[in-house]
Design a protein around this motif. Structure first.
Motif, short mmCIF file in Angstrom:
data_model
loop_
_atom_site.label_atom_id
_atom_site.label_comp_id
_atom_site.label_asym_id
_atom_site.label_seq_id
_atom_site.Cartn_x
_atom_site.Cartn_y
_atom_site.Cartn_z
N SER A 22 0.93 -1.20 -0.12
CA SER A 22 0.05 -0.10 -0.03
C SER A 22 0.87 1.36 -0.03
O SER A 22 0.66 2.34 -0.79
N ILE A 23 1.86 1.33 0.96
CA ILE A 23 2.72 2.59 1.07
C ILE A 23 3.46 2.40 -0.04
O ILE A 23 3.90 3.43 -0.95
N THR A 83 2.79 1.38 -3.37
CA THR A 83 2.47 1.83 -4.67
C THR A 83 2.10 3.51 -4.43
O THR A 83 2.18 4.20 -5.48
N SER A 84 1.76 3.87 -3.36
CA SER A 84 1.28 5.40 -3.34
C SER A 84 2.75 5.94 -3.67
O SER A 84 2.79 7.00 -4.19
N GLU A 110 3.41 6.46 -6.92
CA GLU A 110 2.53 7.53 -7.65
C GLU A 110 3.19 9.17 -7.18
O GLU A 110 3.01 9.72 -7.98
N VAL A 111 3.70 9.02 -6.07
CA VAL A 111 4.41 10.36 -5.55
C VAL A 111 5.49 10.53 -6.72
O VAL A 111 5.56 11.54 -7.13
N TRP A 116 -8.78 4.52 6.26
CA TRP A 116 -7.40 4.49 5.53
C TRP A 116 -7.65 3.11 4.57
O TRP A 116 -8.02 2.08 5.20
N ASP A 157 -4.53 10.88 3.30
CA ASP A 157 -3.83 10.21 2.24
C ASP A 157 -2.32 10.15 2.39
O ASP A 157 -1.67 11.22 2.60
N LYS A 169 0.09 9.78 0.62
CA LYS A 169 0.87 10.21 -0.47
C LYS A 169 1.52 11.67 -0.11
O LYS A 169 2.58 11.95 -0.47
N GLN A 172 5.61 11.87 0.32
CA GLN A 172 6.18 13.12 -0.39
C GLN A 172 7.04 13.94 0.29
O GLN A 172 8.07 14.27 -0.06
N ALA A 187 -1.27 14.38 -3.65
CA ALA A 187 -2.04 14.20 -2.62
C ALA A 187 -3.42 14.97 -2.75
O ALA A 187 -3.40 16.13 -3.18
#
Ligand code: NAD
Ligand code: MG
Length: 393
Positions: free
Chosen positions: A22-23, A25-26, A29-30, A210, A273, A275, A279, A292
């Motif tokens: 989960s962390i 893949t986020s 995205e960041v 979450w 979120d 992200k 970030q 985010a």
């Protein structure tokens, strides 16, 4: 890439350990939204190797690490990009984090399995963006000392600790009165003891706010997650357990607070979120526009805070106890909890047995106040076996 004044900005090369989670893949995205500030140069996964290959095709890292050797041996790697090197086995994590090309390691492996790679990165003086709270719960004083000795930065990714890290910038360390960790309260915040006894695996895996991996989702339901976060805060910020409080804040918008000696309270707010804290850690000390979510000021918000019910959620007491006693207690609590959550998810332990099982293992261990890392690793193994006997007597 140029900044506003025309200066060239350097790209930070990131190793994303636990990239399929989960962390992880986020974090990707960041990185994707970072406009070249960040680049993923190493990715790792344990068993979800198809996802790892899809990520490798998209992010073109120099290395991918498959930690589970059996899963790696059985997998068809023909889809991996030619320029990406495959490394197999947990020991490869420690080799990769030491590579000169890597500027920052995102520690997003779940459980104490993430300790070795964090340790190796800090030993090389690398910056570690730490999501893997279990490393600090297991070996907090040793990990923070190692970071200090090697001039390595340890930046929190856990949203509460990121919030505290940001709020602490409003004053001097000597001006801090207390840290207040917020907790959503999880899915069973208003459950009676009777209702808690009937909680199913599916219900425990359904968090109201979450979207996270299974282990931390169950930890949020028992509130063991907050217990682990008390211990994490105790070592990360070097503050006594007596000055760490928990408040239930169901909206998860205030991510934590710092109270200063004059009574001022500084908090960090944003929609739930991950992200944003990811970030913040990856781009630190810069703040940049990113992926985010944001609060919408055309909308009404109601923010509630209430003290936790310690009888209903006895995990919190355990967290405070271990944050106070330090030594071997964090490693034992963490490993017992990992094993108990595993047993619950395998249908071998009831939801309400998780915390008593952890308490029993913690109470029965031979406490030492200044253990070595080797001793902590032994105790981690011992505590898991104790839970196994508890679950399958
Ligand atoms: P997850 O289960 O979604 O992902 C875990 C990742 O670790 C996967 O990539 C998996 O392949 C890898 N992994 C699992 N077992 C491994 C092993 N034995 N060796 C090597 N790699 C292994 O977990 P998550 O929710 O992303 O959580 C990751 C860490 O971040 C945990 O320590 C958690 O407490 C912390 N954290 C998560 C969140 C969140 O929102 N998910 C928030 C705060 C902190
Ligand atoms: Mg958290």
């Amino acid at each position: 890439m140029n900044d506003i004044s025309g200066h060239r900005k350097q790209t930070k090369q990131v190793a994303v350990l636990g990239s399929t989670g989960s962390i992880g893949t986020s974090a990707l995205e960041v990185i994707e939204a970072s406009q070249g500030r960040l680049q993923a140069v190493a990715l790792s996964a344990n068993t979800r190797l198809e996802e790892l290959v899809v990520q490798a095709k998209q992010y073109r890292p120099r290395w991918v690490i498959a930690t589970d050797e059996q899963a790696a041996a059985e997998f068809d790697w023909s889809g991996l990009p030619a320029e990406t090197e495959l490394l197999v086995g947990a020991a490869s994590l420690t080799t990769v984090v030491a590579k000169q090309d890597i500027d920052i390691v995102l520690a997003a492996i779940v459980g104490s399995a993430g300790l070795d790679s964090t340790w190796a990165a800090l030993e090389q003086g690398k910056t570690v963006a730490l999501a893997n709270k279990e490393a600090l719960v297991t070996a907090g004083p040793l990990v923070t000392k190692l970071a200090e000795e090697h001039g390595a930065m340890l930046l929190p990714v856990d949203s509460e600790h990121s919030a505290i890290f940001q709020a602490l910038q409003a004053g001097q360390p000597s001006e801090v009165e207390r840290l207040v960790l917020t907790a959503s309260g999880g899915p069973f915040r208003d459950h009676s003891s009777e209702q808690l006894k009937r909680v199913t695996i599916a219900e425990a895996l359904e968090h109201p706010v979450w979207d996270m991996g299974p282990k931390i989702t169950v930890d949020s339901a028992t509130m063991m997650n907050k217990a682990l976060e008390i211990i994490e805060a105790r070592w990360l910020f070097g503050i006594e357990a007596e000055r760490i409080e928990v408040t239930i804040h169901p909206q998860s918008i205030v991510h934590s607070l710092v109270e200063f000696v004059d009574g001022s309270i500084i908090a960090q707010l944003s929609p739930p979120d991950m992200k944003l804290p990811i970030q913040y850690a990856l781009c630190y000390p810069e703040r940049v526009a990113g992926a985010a979510k944001r609060l919408d000021w055309q909308q009404s918000y109601c923010l509630e805070f209430q003290p936790p019910d310690l009888e209903q959620f006895p995990a919190l007491e355990l967290g405070l106890q271990c944050a106070k006693s330090g030594g071997t207690s964090g490693a034992v609590l963490n490993a017992a909890n990992e094993a108990a959550v595993g047993a619950f998810l395998a249908g071998e332990l009831h939801f309400t047995e998780i915390v008593p099982a952890c308490r029993s293992v913690l109470d029965s261990h031979n406490f030492e106040s200044s253990p070595t890392l080797t001793r902590l690793v032994e105790l981690d193994r011992w505590a898991r076996e104790e839970i196994f006997h508890w679950a399958c007597p």
